[in-house]
Write an enzyme that holds these catalytic residues in place. Structure first.
Site, mmCIF file in Angstrom:
data_model
loop_
_atom_site.group_PDB
_atom_site.id
_atom_site.type_symbol
_atom_site.label_atom_id
_atom_site.label_comp_id
_atom_site.label_asym_id
_atom_site.label_seq_id
_atom_site.Cartn_x
_atom_site.Cartn_y
_atom_site.Cartn_z
ATOM 1 N N CYS A 8 0.868 -1.182 0.000
ATOM 2 C CA CYS A 8 0.000 0.000 0.000
ATOM 3 C C CYS A 8 0.910 1.238 0.000
ATOM 4 C CB CYS A 8 -0.997 0.003 1.159
ATOM 5 S SG CYS A 8 -0.301 0.280 2.796
ATOM 6 N N ASN A 11 2.340 1.586 4.174
ATOM 7 C CA ASN A 11 2.636 0.364 4.929
ATOM 8 C C ASN A 11 2.311 0.507 6.409
ATOM 9 O OD1 ASN A 11 5.482 -1.703 5.746
ATOM 10 N ND2 ASN A 11 3.491 -2.402 5.079
ATOM 11 N N CYS A 13 -1.409 0.899 7.215
ATOM 12 C CA CYS A 13 -2.840 0.566 7.335
ATOM 13 C C CYS A 13 -3.173 -0.699 6.539
ATOM 14 C CB CYS A 13 -3.726 1.725 6.864
ATOM 15 S SG CYS A 13 -3.674 3.199 7.899
ATOM 16 N N ARG A 14 -3.411 -0.535 5.253
ATOM 17 C CA ARG A 14 -3.959 -1.629 4.454
ATOM 18 C C ARG A 14 -3.014 -2.807 4.257
ATOM 19 N NH1 ARG A 14 -5.763 1.534 -0.679
ATOM 20 N NH2 ARG A 14 -3.802 2.560 -0.164
ATOM 21 N N SER A 15 -1.781 -2.562 3.859
ATOM 22 C CA SER A 15 -0.899 -3.703 3.580
ATOM 23 C C SER A 15 -0.554 -4.495 4.844
ATOM 24 C CB SER A 15 0.352 -3.287 2.802
ATOM 25 O OG SER A 15 1.132 -2.360 3.497
ATOM 26 N N ASP A 119 -9.307 3.150 1.148
ATOM 27 C CA ASP A 119 -8.166 3.644 1.926
ATOM 28 C C ASP A 119 -8.651 4.341 3.191
ATOM 29 O OD1 ASP A 119 -5.853 4.681 2.978
ATOM 30 O OD2 ASP A 119 -5.105 5.422 1.063
#
Length: 147
Positions: A8, A11, A13-15, A119
């Site tokens: 993401c 690095n 939140c999402r990933s 996101d």
């Protein structure tokens, strides 16, 4: 061993959520020893920072275990180290294709086929991001289990 790198922007939140969700999925199925899973960023903005606290709270709420970690940026060596490099949104995918313009081994993929992962950095909707990521991880696990 199947090696997966989730990507993401920062690095935080999402990933990392995808990293720990996928680790839980492979653990539940008893195949943790067949997978190596990490996450990284396309940017340098959050290098060295731990996962964003609201992302941790969402994983806590969903009973997804995680560990303290430090955000890192994807590097050239990652292309050789990982079998699958999976981006969260079209922006990440564009950055990945710029960094690795000759994806000759066809390692770069989006997490979701028809849309980007929401996101939560901008929307503050960690529940929606979790649902998107969970959906993508389940589909990828099923795909990789049948290959």
């Amino acid at each position: 061993m199947i090696k997966i790198l989730f990507i993401c922007h920062g690095n935080i939140c999402r990933s990392p959520m995808a990293e720990f969700i996928m680790k839980k999925l492979v653990d539940i199925k008893g195949v943790s020893d067949q997978f190596y899973i990490e996450s990284a960023a396309t940017s340098t903005e959050e290098i060295g920072n731990d996962m964003y606290p609201p992302a941790k709270r969402m994983l806590d709420q969903k009973r997804v275990p995680y560990t303290k970690r430090k955000a890192r940026q994807i590097c050239r060596e990652d292309y050789d180290r990982f079998d699958y490099i999976i981006g969260m949104d079209s922006y990440n995918m564009n950055n990945l294709h710029r960094r690795f313009p000759y994806d000759s081994k066809h390692k770069i993929y989006p997490l979701l086929e028809n849309r980007s992962v929401s996101d939560p950095w901008y929307t503050d909707d960690f529940e929606k991001a979790y649902r998107d990521i969970y959906e993508g991880c389940v589909k990828w696990f099923e795909r990789l289990s049948h290959d």
